[in-house]
Write an enzyme that holds these catalytic residues in place. Structure first.
Site, PDB file in Angstrom:
ATOM      1  N   GLU A 161       0.875  -1.172   0.000  1.00  0.00           N
ATOM      2  CA  GLU A 161       0.000   0.000   0.000  1.00  0.00           C
ATOM      3  C   GLU A 161       0.908   1.217   0.000  1.00  0.00           C
ATOM      4  O   GLU A 161       1.730   1.394   0.899  1.00  0.00           O
ATOM      5  CB  GLU A 161      -0.893   0.017   1.245  1.00  0.00           C
ATOM      6  CG  GLU A 161      -2.133  -0.820   1.107  1.00  0.00           C
ATOM      7  CD  GLU A 161      -3.007  -0.761   2.362  1.00  0.00           C
ATOM      8  OE1 GLU A 161      -2.829   0.133   3.206  1.00  0.00           O
ATOM      9  OE2 GLU A 161      -3.869  -1.635   2.491  1.00  0.00           O
TER      10      GLU A 161
ATOM     11  N   ASP B 289      -6.038   9.213   9.501  1.00  0.00           N
ATOM     12  CA  ASP B 289      -4.728   8.777   9.974  1.00  0.00           C
ATOM     13  C   ASP B 289      -4.342   9.365  11.313  1.00  0.00           C
ATOM     14  O   ASP B 289      -4.594  10.533  11.597  1.00  0.00           O
ATOM     15  CB  ASP B 289      -3.662   9.138   8.929  1.00  0.00           C
ATOM     16  CG  ASP B 289      -3.853   8.347   7.646  1.00  0.00           C
ATOM     17  OD1 ASP B 289      -3.845   7.119   7.742  1.00  0.00           O
ATOM     18  OD2 ASP B 289      -4.043   8.948   6.578  1.00  0.00           O
TER      19      ASP B 289
END
Length: 265
Positions: free
Chosen positions: A51, A62
């Site tokens: 990824e 995040d």
């Protein structure tokens, strides 16, 4: 839709009776050269799928580790174009490891969807995870991506209820990314006992592999989570190694312990 490298990878793992280990790195962190060195070292460390984070100024899903990585990358001049260039450079020596670009819609929208998809395909990108595009917006990017032969991978979470799940699964391909915790990356530890029934619930509704991410940072956790799913993802723990200034070889050594955990499941 045509078979992608992601589909081929899961078929190969299934034939071996192995679970998938997926690793996340932020493109361009701390700079393009070192980031590419780490990326190139991942397959040899046992990573099945990479990824590749697209740095963005407002990464709302995040936690601080990945936010800071994105900031370092942006401060170093990283752009969407350079992230695509990085993938293309990786592809010169590795034509089999699937690459999933993960990030937010804004940079893609700014570039223009058609242009982005053509460039992503040319760079050897196999899948996209765009965390801020809900299924209601499938015509924006998801459907064009599938038409271009790029998997559109969706996140399911502990709050994705029975009413919502069919919508989430509707146009998903490649795999389903189950977010093991309610919250952001790098936060609470994933608990196999909590995750197992959720994975089973998703698998009852789809034939796609279910990969679990968020909150996995040790070989033991990787093994426990991979055991109850089709594999696991580690991101923040790897990004932390980069933040500490470890060399690509040192990062790969750490990643190999995690991959070993997942593969022993």
């Amino acid at each position: 839709m045509e078979t992608t490298r992601i589909d081929a990878k899961f078929a190969a793992l299934k034939a071996e009776g192995k679970k998938a280990f997926v690793a996340y790195i932020m493109g361009g962190d701390p700079d393009v050269e070192r980031s590419l060195d780490v990326m190139k070292a991942l397959p040899g460390a046992g990573v099945d799928i990479i990824e590749l984070g697209m740095p963005f100024t407002d990464p709302m899903a995040d936690g601080s580790t990945i936010q800071l990585a994105g900031q370092r990358a942006l401060d170093g001049g990283m752009t969407l174009q350079k992230t695509l260039d990085m993938a293309a450079e990786f592809r010169k020596t590795d034509t089999v490891t699937p690459i999933v670009m993960m990030g937010y819609y804004n940079p893609i929208y700014s570039r223009g969807v058609d242009r982005f998809l053509a460039d992503a395909k040319a760079a050897g990108i196999d899948g996209l995870i765009v965390v801020d595009l809900p299924p209601e917006e499938d015509s924006e990017l998801c459907l064009p991506a599938q038409a271009a032969g790029i998997n559109f991978i969706r996140l399911a979470t502990p709050t994705t209820d029975a009413k919502r799940l069919p919508k989430v699964l509707q146009n998903t391909s490649g795999f389903v990314y189950y977010v093991s915790v309610t919250g952001i990356t790098g936060g609470a530890a994933a608990q196999a006992a909590d995750v197992a029934p959720e994975v089973a619930r998703i698998k009852a509704s789809t034939d796609l592999p279910v990969i679990v991410g968020f909150g996995i940072n040790t070989p033991e956790a990787a093994r426990e989570i991979a055991a109850i799913a089709d594999g696991c993802v580690v991101g923040s723990a790897i990004v932390k190694q980069v933040a500490e200034g470890k060399s690509a070889a040192e990062v790969a050594e750490f990643v190999a312990t995690l991959a070993g955990g997942a593969h022993s499941a």
